[in-house]
Design an enzyme around this catalytic site. Structure first.
Site, mmCIF file in Angstrom:
data_model
loop_
_atom_site.group_PDB
_atom_site.id
_atom_site.type_symbol
_atom_site.label_atom_id
_atom_site.label_comp_id
_atom_site.label_asym_id
_atom_site.label_seq_id
_atom_site.Cartn_x
_atom_site.Cartn_y
_atom_site.Cartn_z
ATOM 1 N N TYR A 146 0.857 -1.187 0.000
ATOM 2 C CA TYR A 146 0.000 0.000 0.000
ATOM 3 C C TYR A 146 0.891 1.233 0.000
ATOM 4 C CZ TYR A 146 -3.486 3.414 1.674
ATOM 5 O OH TYR A 146 -4.327 4.493 1.816
ATOM 6 N N ASP A 241 9.232 2.814 -0.229
ATOM 7 C CA ASP A 241 8.181 3.438 0.563
ATOM 8 C C ASP A 241 8.415 3.035 2.014
ATOM 9 O OD1 ASP A 241 5.987 4.260 1.947
ATOM 10 O OD2 ASP A 241 4.516 3.579 0.484
ATOM 11 N N LYS A 274 4.379 8.733 8.956
ATOM 12 C CA LYS A 274 4.155 8.112 10.268
ATOM 13 C C LYS A 274 5.153 8.581 11.346
ATOM 14 C CE LYS A 274 1.039 4.698 8.508
ATOM 15 N NZ LYS A 274 1.021 4.083 7.203
HETATM 16 C C1 LIG Z 1 0.365 4.548 5.880
HETATM 17 C C2 LIG Z 1 1.083 4.319 4.613
HETATM 18 C C3 LIG Z 1 0.954 5.177 3.509
HETATM 19 C C4 LIG Z 1 -0.052 6.290 3.470
HETATM 20 O O1 LIG Z 1 0.177 7.255 4.430
HETATM 21 P P1 LIG Z 1 -1.044 8.222 4.858
HETATM 22 O O2 LIG Z 1 -0.398 9.185 5.793
HETATM 23 O O3 LIG Z 1 -2.069 7.340 5.502
HETATM 24 O O4 LIG Z 1 -1.552 8.863 3.621
HETATM 25 C C5 LIG Z 1 1.770 4.970 2.413
HETATM 26 N N1 LIG Z 1 2.643 3.965 2.390
HETATM 27 C C6 LIG Z 1 2.787 3.102 3.419
HETATM 28 C C7 LIG Z 1 3.804 2.014 3.332
HETATM 29 C C8 LIG Z 1 1.999 3.242 4.552
HETATM 30 O O5 LIG Z 1 2.127 2.368 5.552
#
Ligand SMILES: *Cc1c(COP(=O)(O)O)cnc(C)c1O
Length: 434
Positions: A146, A241, A274
């Protein structure tokens, strides 16, 4: 329920009238596991309390950011001080420079970063930049990873490599995802085939190195090595990511974990979020100077944000990064997470429940499967009903894990040995009843 009124249910009923599904992010609705979502009133350390006054040991930590636990004094003070100086200016501040410097110190694969407000925004901007910098359109992502909800990333695999992806959300036109190629995680042969077919058209390959959005699945060392080699060979950008992994699985993120076994390993671009906001809306993306200088105002790739680098969020993020940079922080956190994972494994074994689990730093995952899955189809073999029994068994016993089988868990520095023993005991009782 000992309460005559279920305040969670009352709030949920009220919420559903004014907010779609009663929540502002779908997984919070407990749709997968059933039951009433808990409305949280306050949190402290490793705990939060719902509207009925029920306490839970928190293993989602706002889905990752709360690595120090809730209400950590040095972070609260930094935020309080920042608030008094102003909420937002729409003009640059020194704290943005400090946070950028701090991120680059911890993740030296990048020369520059741009601060934004969410992981979605960071991933979306990283892709635009990769496309702008390479002059190419196609991108590779992996099933089960994701990267936020930008249109081009809401894609599932097509029926074959030649078909590209299908949108996973209504409202995403096929033309918007026609450049997104979705491959199987940890499948080296398929990756090689994709580069053979499309290598010179691929702007970037984006990957969650330790995928936390299919619970917890590590990209294998040979797979990451091949991703790196193929991107280099074909001139595509390798984008890590690290929104979830960064400053969570290790101080230097997943890239530092892979560099232990692949000496000199670096991604070309990193997406963060995060933990760098410590619970405030803050995210970032970064790369080498030559790539980052393509961004406006220097270059032709447009990217902007009214609240980007917000002064309160940067104060929160900086204070958080300072605490987790202290010597021994990650050793302690990793030991705690490992003791939880080992305890859960032992409890499952004692009750004869098929179980596997893994962790890195302060992130963990477990499956009601006898072996750890390597990709999304294997994760999908998990039994949702049994997971829901486990989820509700833990919840009733005051332990809050993610309300979906596809989500990783998080331990904070505030979790005590007693919290971990209590969690393992709650899991054992639940396993017994399964
Ligand atoms: C949480 C997450 C996102 C999206 O971040 P948001 O702040 O919720 O938009 C993108 N990539 C990864 C790997 C994530 O865990």
């Amino acid at each position: 329920m000992t309460h005559t009124t279920d305040h969670n249910q009352a709030l949920f009923d009220r919420a559903k009238r004014v907010i779609p599904g009663g929540v502002n992010s779908p997984v919070r609705a407990f749709k997968a596991v059933g039951g009433t979502p808990r409305f949280i009133e306050r949190a402290q350390g490793p705990y939060f309390w719902d509207a009925n006054g029920q306490r839970y040991i928190d293993y989602i930590g706002s889905w990752g950011p709360m690595i120090l636990g809730h209400g950590y004094p040095a972070v609260v003070e930094a935020v309080q001080e920042a608030v008094l100086d102003g909420f937002s200016f729409g003009a640059p501040t020194e704290r943005e420079v400090q946070l950028a410097e701090e991120i680059l110190r911890l993740m030296p694969s990048m020369d520059m970063v741009r601060l934004v407000s969410s992981g979605t925004e960071a991933a979306m901007s990283a892709i635009r930049l990769a496309r702008g910098a390479t002059g190419r359109s196609k991108l590779i992502k992996f099933e089960g990873c994701y990267h936020g909800h930008a249109d081009a990333l809401l894609v599932k695999a097509g029926s074959g490599l030649a078909t590209f992806g299908n949108a996973t959300s209504a409202g995403v036109p096929p033309e918007v995802v026609q450049h997104t190629l979705v491959l199987e995680y940890n499948n080296v042969a398929q990756l090689e085939e994709a580069f053979t077919l499309y290598g010179k058209e691929i702007a970037c390959l984006m990957i969650e190195p330790i995928a936390g959005n299919m619970n917890f699945v590590r990209a294998s060392i040979p797979f990451v090595k091949r991703c790196r080699e193929l991107c280099t060979e074909y001139g595509a950008l390798l984008v890590f990511d690290e929104v979830m992994n960064g400053f969570r699985v290790a101080l230097g993120g997943a890239q530092s974990v892979y560099a232990r076994q692949l000496p000199g390993f670096e991604p070309d671009m990193t997406v963060m979020g995060k933990v760098i906001g410590g619970g405030m809306p803050l995210a970032a993306f970064g790369a080498k100077r030559a790539v980052m200088e393509r961004l406006a105002p220097l270059g032709a790739v447009y990217q902007a944000g009214t609240l980007s680098g917000n002064p309160v969020a940067t104060a929160c993020g900086l204070a958080t990064l300072r605490e987790i940079s202290k010597p021994g922080f990650f050793d302690d956190l990793s030991a705690k997470t490992l003791s939880l994972v080992d305890g859960l494994k032992a409890a499952a074994a004692a009750e004869g429940v098929a179980f596997s689990a893994d962790c890195e730093g302060g992130m963990f995952g477990f499956f009601l499967l006898s072996e750890l899955p390597q990709n999304y189809p294997q994760v999908m073999k998990s039994d949702g009903k049994r997971f829901n029994q486990l989820f509700h068994g833990l919840l009733e016993r005051g332990v809050y894990i993610a309300p979906a089988l596809y989500e990783a868990g998080f331990v904070s520095a505030a979790h005590t040995d007693e919290d971990i023993s209590a969690t393992v005991a709650a899991a054992r009782e639940t396993f017994k009843s399964m």
